[in-house]
Write a protein that holds these residues in place. Structure first.
Motif, PDB file in Angstrom:
ATOM      1  N   LEU A  49      30.380  75.987  41.350  1.00  0.00           N
ATOM      2  CA  LEU A  49      28.925  76.159  41.410  1.00  0.00           C
ATOM      3  C   LEU A  49      28.295  76.080  40.025  1.00  0.00           C
ATOM      4  O   LEU A  49      27.352  76.807  39.691  1.00  0.00           O
ATOM      5  N   ALA A 133      23.995  83.083  43.582  1.00  0.00           N
ATOM      6  CA  ALA A 133      24.197  82.449  44.884  1.00  0.00           C
ATOM      7  C   ALA A 133      23.818  83.454  45.965  1.00  0.00           C
ATOM      8  O   ALA A 133      23.643  84.656  45.702  1.00  0.00           O
ATOM      9  N   ARG A 183      18.334  78.344  53.928  1.00  0.00           N
ATOM     10  CA  ARG A 183      18.383  77.177  53.048  1.00  0.00           C
ATOM     11  C   ARG A 183      16.974  76.784  52.597  1.00  0.00           C
ATOM     12  O   ARG A 183      16.758  76.402  51.425  1.00  0.00           O
ATOM     13  N   THR A 187      16.264  78.433  46.468  1.00  0.00           N
ATOM     14  CA  THR A 187      16.893  77.333  45.725  1.00  0.00           C
ATOM     15  C   THR A 187      18.272  77.721  45.203  1.00  0.00           C
ATOM     16  O   THR A 187      18.954  76.903  44.578  1.00  0.00           O
ATOM     17  N   PRO A 189      22.257  78.471  45.234  1.00  0.00           N
ATOM     18  CA  PRO A 189      23.365  77.925  46.008  1.00  0.00           C
ATOM     19  C   PRO A 189      23.618  78.795  47.246  1.00  0.00           C
ATOM     20  O   PRO A 189      23.636  80.022  47.163  1.00  0.00           O
ATOM     21  N   LEU A 191      26.061  79.810  50.409  1.00  0.00           N
ATOM     22  CA  LEU A 191      27.422  79.826  50.928  1.00  0.00           C
ATOM     23  C   LEU A 191      27.386  80.280  52.378  1.00  0.00           C
ATOM     24  O   LEU A 191      26.752  81.293  52.698  1.00  0.00           O
ATOM     25  N   VAL A 205      28.121  71.791  55.868  1.00  0.00           N
ATOM     26  CA  VAL A 205      27.792  70.808  54.836  1.00  0.00           C
ATOM     27  C   VAL A 205      26.521  70.057  55.212  1.00  0.00           C
ATOM     28  O   VAL A 205      25.634  69.826  54.379  1.00  0.00           O
ATOM     29  N   GLY A 208      23.247  71.742  54.449  1.00  0.00           N
ATOM     30  CA  GLY A 208      22.878  71.929  53.045  1.00  0.00           C
ATOM     31  C   GLY A 208      23.620  73.049  52.357  1.00  0.00           C
ATOM     32  O   GLY A 208      23.200  73.491  51.271  1.00  0.00           O
ATOM     33  N   ASP A 210      26.109  74.918  50.003  1.00  0.00           N
ATOM     34  CA  ASP A 210      26.729  74.575  48.722  1.00  0.00           C
ATOM     35  C   ASP A 210      28.167  75.049  48.638  1.00  0.00           C
ATOM     36  O   ASP A 210      28.836  74.849  47.617  1.00  0.00           O
ATOM     37  N   GLY A 211      28.629  75.722  49.671  1.00  0.00           N
ATOM     38  CA  GLY A 211      29.999  76.201  49.724  1.00  0.00           C
ATOM     39  C   GLY A 211      30.256  76.837  51.067  1.00  0.00           C
ATOM     40  O   GLY A 211      29.324  77.271  51.755  1.00  0.00           O
ATOM     41  N   ARG A 230      33.404  67.912  48.925  1.00  0.00           N
ATOM     42  CA  ARG A 230      31.947  67.844  48.877  1.00  0.00           C
ATOM     43  C   ARG A 230      31.313  69.176  48.496  1.00  0.00           C
ATOM     44  O   ARG A 230      30.151  69.214  48.061  1.00  0.00           O
ATOM     45  N   CYS A 231      32.020  70.272  48.673  1.00  0.00           N
ATOM     46  CA  CYS A 231      31.540  71.598  48.251  1.00  0.00           C
ATOM     47  C   CYS A 231      32.755  72.505  48.105  1.00  0.00           C
ATOM     48  O   CYS A 231      33.823  72.215  48.650  1.00  0.00           O
TER      49      CYS A 231
END
Length: 752
Positions: A49, A133, A183, A187, A189, A191, A205, A208, A210-211, A230-231
């Motif tokens: 991240l 996050a 989401r 803004t 990240p 999870l 994924v 949106g 981020d993990g 991808r994450c």
């Protein structure tokens, strides 16, 4: 451990058994030994991240503190370890407090709220507070067990201060719509936890995320393959040791959550306990990487893991019979041996408290680079004395003589600084003064009728050593100005009348531990005469005289003409305690059966050879280099330290007097002595100053001290407090004295 103190994404996903299932899965896996790898320690750092962490570890989540102040303690410990920490939406501290507690941004673990505005506003406040996050778990919120909401953050986003059960604020489940709303609201990240299948991972994924947080080690490889980098893919549940971390990473995880070990560390030792757990996990990960031959976390792959049979398929382990404490030596159950452990526990349990307990030197006088200078100075000395390179190497790397490498240097220093003129052969270099006590007692006490007399209150090290050796101890109670020779003589006569043999008298003549008293010149002369008259030895222990302001009185040993004084010395206060170098001067003649005369030091060295073999050569070298650099003048070496300790003692006395003027302390029944040096002073208080009072003092007032009951081998000291002033800064002394007086006032009111 109470359930409400543990939270994890596994619980959040309605997977209460995830941790147990993962433990079983970890037990079915093992690590394959690899090659030697690259030289040097492995690199455990990872970047996730957008930030570099010291290891693939996330601390928490915590849904509630395991102890008062626990949440902040965990955040700070994690930040110090350069690891992220997950805190809950119902944190006891505000997000602003938690976000500013460390330079590593914490993460927010949030929920699906019935009022969607609450979730948005909490996420916004976390973002404003600098969080790194936000984490939302799919599925049931059955893990939320807090009956009473801590309003620190809820009160800032709505009228929730009267809520009695936070579950009233939550939806029964968190679903993909909640993920979408969160989401859109932040803004930060995002999870998504509670991912159990490849389909869940793909959906996260696409939403949106981020993990993702996976709850099953067995499902982890397939999910990681689906995500395909991808994450970040994180694993939650079952992590107990560093090898588990490597196994999870090898199975496809980018990092893991460490929840339960952290909570155990928090409950056991507060912030220090958490720090220790994290340090152990990272070190164990490094050990596992070394074993598998991996130099970096990026090198860890699936080939390092082997899978074996389920634990149930293996033969049951043999059942060991536990040892019973009654089968061990009685000393292990003696409260004297628990005193230091208890004080350390209190100190680690309340890390924010100001502690007047540790009687150790002030850290500000130490410089790490000085050690190398001291070592080099001693090596140069050996070369100047004609030692060959091989002899120098042997002196440093081999065991060395039992009696010590640096006896001549110590003897020269004693002559220069203390006017103690003894041959080097009469000195035995020991592992601190504590070993010296043990050796002397073992040599002198020959049977159950031999008795050690001690000035009471006295240092617990001597009574502890006596307890280990089953030595009978008879206390001689100090008066206001110290021990009285008349009282000592009466104790000697009384012991002999009982058919017992007094062998030695232990005393700290200068700024004693714990009382701080100093024996006057006349009392010293009388004590030497009394010892010679009654045929007993004096065990002189005086570690504080050369770290006290002003010229010290002569040691007993420097005035000893009849060889009645065994002098116990230590460089812990005057050089540095980490060296663990002490010594004993035992120049008493000992006549053998053949009529040959030797020294008591020779016999102490024989005993030492069966205890510690020898004192560390490196430690002796560091101390010797220090002495050589100062031309043996330890007093000159410690001029600044002595001034500092003197100022600290005077500052403590001034603060006590300012907060408790004479009229007020007389009304309370409080009084204290006024030592002119050393590390300690003692207070008399009107209430029982026992362990229970100490806990109240640390917990409610943030100040720690030592009960004087520890130092009275014959009982007593129930109304006494020992304060150590040496380790504190002026600001800590000022604040600590104020806290202490508030505690004394409060405790006095409780007992009236």
């Amino acid at each position: 451990m109470p359930e409400q103190t543990a939270d994890s994404p596994a619980h959040s996903a309605g997977e209460g058994g995830a941790s147990a299932a993962n433990r079983e899965a970890f037990e079915r896996r093992g690590l394959r030994q690899g090659g030697r790898g690259t030289p040097g320690p492995p690199d455990t750092a990872v970047k996730i991240l957008g930030r570099v962490w010291s290891a693939p570890l996330i601390v928490g989540p915590l849904s509630a503190p395991a102890r008062p102040g626990g949440e902040l303690a965990v955040v700070r410990a994690a930040g110090a370890a350069q690891l992220p920490c997950v805190v809950g939406a119902f944190a006891e501290r505000t997000f602003a407090e938690l976000g500013s507690a460390t330079d590593v941004p914490p993460w927010l673990r949030t929920y699906a709220f019935r009022d969607h505005a609450t979730g948005r506003q909490l996420a916004a406040r976390a973002e404003d507070a600098g969080f790194g996050a936000v984490l939302l778990a799919l599925g049931s919120r059955d893990d939320v067990r807090l009956k009473v909401a801590a309003p620190a953050n809820l009160a800032q986003v709505g009228p929730w201060s009267d809520v009695r059960d936070v579950r009233d604020l939550l939806d029964a489940r968190a679903d993909w719509a909640d993920v979408d709303r969160l989401r859109a609201a932040t803004t930060l990240p995002l999870l998504v936890a509670g991912v159990r299948t490849a389909t869940d991972a793909q959906r996260a994924v696409d939403s949106g995320a981020d993990g993702i947080v996976v709850t099953s080690l067995d499902a982890l490889p397939g999910i990681a393959e689906t995500v395909a980098g991808r994450c970040p893919v994180l694993l939650s549940g079952g992590i107990r040791r560093g090898a588990d971390v490597l196994t999870a990473v090898a199975s496809g995880a980018d990092a893991v959550f460490a929840g339960r070990p952290v909570l155990h560390g928090l409950r056991a030792g507060g912030r220090a306990g958490v720090a220790e757990v994290l340090d152990v996990l990272v070190r164990e990960l490094g050990d596992a990487m070394t074993f598998t031959g991996t130099a970096t976390v990026a090198d860890i792959g699936p080939g390092l893991v082997r899978t074996g049979p389920r634990p149930a398929d293996a033969a049951p382990p043999p059942v060991a019979r536990p040892l019973r404490r009654t089968e061990l030596h009685a000393s292990v159950s003696d409260p004297v041996l628990d005193t230091m452990t208890f004080l350390n526990e209190i100190t680690t349990r309340y890390p924010e408290a100001i502690s007047f307990a540790p009687g150790r030197p002030y850290d500000g006088f130490f410089d790490s680079e000085q050690i190398f200078t001291h070592l080099r100075r001693y090596l140069n000395h050996l070369e100047e004395q004609g030692s060959s390179p091989r002899q120098v190497r042997t002196a440093m790397y081999q065991y060395g003589p039992t009696a010590g490498l640096i006896r001549e240097i110590i003897a020269d220093s004693l002559r220069a600084d203390e006017n103690i003129d003894v041959p080097a052969e009469s000195i035995v270099v020991t592992v601190g003064a504590q070993e010296a006590m043990l050796l002397v007692l073992r040599a002198l006490i020959t049977g159950p009728d031999d008795v050690l007399l001690v000035s009471s209150p006295c240092y617990v090290g001597i009574t502890g050593a006596a307890r280990l050796l089953d030595v009978a101890v008879t206390p001689v109670e100090e008066r206001e100005d110290g021990v009285s020779c008349a009282d000592l003589e009466a104790a000697i006569r009384n012991e002999r009348a009982r058919g017992r043999r007094p062998r030695a008298f232990y005393v700290v003549p200068d700024h004693s531990n714990p009382s701080g008293t100093t024996m006057g010149p006349q009392a010293r002369t009388e004590l030497l005469e009394l010892a010679a008259r009654h045929g007993i030895l004096i065990l002189e222990d005086s570690p504080y005289r050369l770290v006290s302001p002003g010229p010290p009185l002569p040691t007993l040993k420097s005035q000893d003409r009849a060889h009645t004084v065994v002098h116990l010395g230590s460089f812990s206060k005057t050089v540095f305690p980490g060296a663990r170098v002490g010594f004993v001067i035992a120049d008493q003649p000992v006549v053998g059966a053949s009529g040959r005369t030797g020294l008591l030091a020779d016999d102490l060295a024989k005993i030492k050879s069966m205890v510690t073999v020898n004192t560390s050569s490196l430690s002796q070298a560091a101390v010797a280099g220090t002495l050589l650099a100062a031309d043996g003048k330890v007093s000159e070496l410690n001029k600044a330290a002595s001034a500092y300790y003197g100022d600290a003692m005077r500052a403590t006395l001034r603060e006590l007097d300012a907060h408790l003027p004479a009229e007020r302390r007389e009304a309370l029944g409080v009084r204290w002595n006024e030592p002119t040096g050393g590390f300690f002073l003692t207070l008399r208080v009107p209430f029982r100053a026992d362990n229970a009072a100490l806990i109240r003092s640390a917990q409610d007032f943030g100040v720690i001290w030592t009960p004087m009951t520890y130092f009275h081998p014959g009982g007593g000291g129930l109304h006494g407090i020992r304060l150590s002033t040496s380790y504190l800064t002026p600001a800590q002394i000022k604040e600590g004295a104020a806290r202490l007086v508030r505690f004394i006032e409060s405790e006095s009111a409780r007992t009236t």
